[in-house]
Write an enzyme that holds these catalytic residues in place. Structure first.
Site, short mmCIF file in Angstrom:
data_model
loop_
_atom_site.label_atom_id
_atom_site.label_comp_id
_atom_site.label_asym_id
_atom_site.label_seq_id
_atom_site.Cartn_x
_atom_site.Cartn_y
_atom_site.Cartn_z
N GLY A 19 19.87 9.86 34.65
CA GLY A 19 21.25 10.20 34.33
C GLY A 19 22.23 9.38 35.13
O GLY A 19 23.22 8.86 34.58
N SER A 137 10.36 13.33 25.96
CA SER A 137 9.28 12.87 26.84
C SER A 137 8.06 12.54 26.00
O SER A 137 7.84 13.13 24.94
CB SER A 137 8.90 13.96 27.85
OG SER A 137 7.72 13.60 28.56
N TYR A 150 6.76 22.81 29.74
CA TYR A 150 7.54 21.58 29.76
C TYR A 150 7.38 20.79 28.47
O TYR A 150 8.37 20.39 27.83
CB TYR A 150 7.13 20.72 30.96
CG TYR A 150 7.87 19.41 31.06
CD1 TYR A 150 9.21 19.39 31.45
CD2 TYR A 150 7.24 18.20 30.78
CE1 TYR A 150 9.90 18.19 31.56
CE2 TYR A 150 7.92 17.00 30.88
CZ TYR A 150 9.25 16.99 31.27
OH TYR A 150 9.93 15.81 31.36
#
Length: 249
Positions: A19, A137, A150
Site C-alpha cells: 500500500g 492473493s 485467509y
C-alpha cells in the site's frame, strides 16, 4: 507524470508494504492520494516520508463508519474519486481444527466486508472512467494448510471483482484485482503464529517460484499504476497475477 496526473486515489492499508509503495508511486505520477491506516502513529510518521498532494486518514478496514468518513473526507478535500485501491487486509494461519468463529469473522470482516462496503460508499462519488482495484492473493486458487480463513477471504474478493465489474460497466468504471504471490512485505511480521513457523514457510517460497525469488512491493505498485491508468482501459473483471509464475506453471 501523465498516467494518473491530478487523479484522486484512495489506498487502504497504506502505512507499509504494498500500500505504501503504491501511494509513493501514485504521488510520483502526480496523483492526489488518500492513505489510510488504523494506527495514527504510523500515519503521522509518513509525513516526513511522503511528498506531493496527499491526505492521511485513520480508518479501520472493517469499520463501516470509518469507511463512510473516509469517503466523506476524500470528497470534501479533493472532490470526486478516480482510483480506489482496496489493499488493507489481515493474514492469519489456523488449521481448520483450530479455527474459531471469532477468527473466521475477524478475517472475513477485514478482508472482504470492509473492502466491499468501502467500494459501495465510494462508487457514487467516482468519476466516469474510474478504476477499482482489489488486492487478492495466489492462495485463492491453491490449497495451503492453515489458510482456510485467509484464502477463502481472498477467493471472495476475486468473486466480488467479477460481480462489480459486471455491475459497473455501464458507468464506465473498471474493476480488477491484483493477485500477489510471495512478496517482500511486512505481512510476514503481522501474524498469529511463531515467527519460526513463518520463516520456515517463507524459506520454501523461492524454490516454488520459477523466477526463484520473492517479489517486491514496487512490482505491485507498478501493476496498480497500470490498472489505475487508461493504459488498461479494456481490462475489466480480471485478476492480474504478480507472482513470478508461482501459481501459473
Amino acid at each position: 507524470m501523465t498516467k494518473i496526473k491530478d487523479k484522486v486515489a484512495i489506498i487502504t492499508g497504506a502505512t507499509s508494504g504494498m500500500g505504501l509503495e503504491t501511494a509513493k508511486r501514485f504521488l510520483s505520477e502526480g496523483a492526489r492520494v488518500v492513505l489510510t491506516g488504523r494506527d495514527q502513529g504510523k500515519l503521522d510518521n509518513l509525513k516526513g516520508e511522503l511528498s506531493g498532494d496527499y491526505l492521511l486518514v485513520k480508518a479501520e478496514a472493517s469499520n463501516l463508519d470509518d469507511s463512510r468518513q473516509l469517503i466523506e473526507q476524500t470528497v470534501s478535500t479533493f472532490g470526486k474519486i478516480d482510483i480506489l485501491f482496496l489493499n488493507a487486509g489481515i493474514f492469519r494461519l489456523e488449521a481448520v481444527a483450530e479455527l474459531s468463529p471469532e477468527i473466521w469473522d475477524e478475517v472475513q470482516n477485514i478482508n472482504v466486508r470492509g473492502p466491499l462496503f468501502t467500494a459501495r460508499e465510494a462508487i457514487p462519488h467516482m468519476n466516469e472512467g474510474g478504476s477499482i482495484i482489489f488486492n487478492t492473493s495466489v492462495v485463492n486458487g491453491k490449497g495451503f494448510p492453515a489458510m482456510a480463513a485467509y484464502a477463502s477471504s481472498k477467493a471472495a474478493l476475486r468473486s466480488v471483482t467479477r460481480i462489480l465489474a459486471a455491475e459497473l460497466g455501464e458507468k464506465n468504471i473498471r474493476v480488477n484485482a491484483i493477485s500477489p504471490g510471495p512478496i517482500e512485505t511486512p505481512i510476514y511480521q503481522k501474524h498469529n503464529v511463531a515467527q519460526e513457523q513463518i520463516d520456515g514457510m517463507a524459506s520454501n517460497f523461492p524454490a516454488m517460484v520459477p523466477l526463484g525469488r520473492f517479489g517486491k512491493s514496487e512490482e505491485i505498485a507498478a501493476t496498480a499504476l497500470f490498472l489505475a491508468s487508461s493504459e488498461s482501459s479494456y481490462i475489466n473483471g480480471a485478476e492480474i497475477p504478480v507472482d513470478g509464475g508461482f501459481a501459473q506453471v
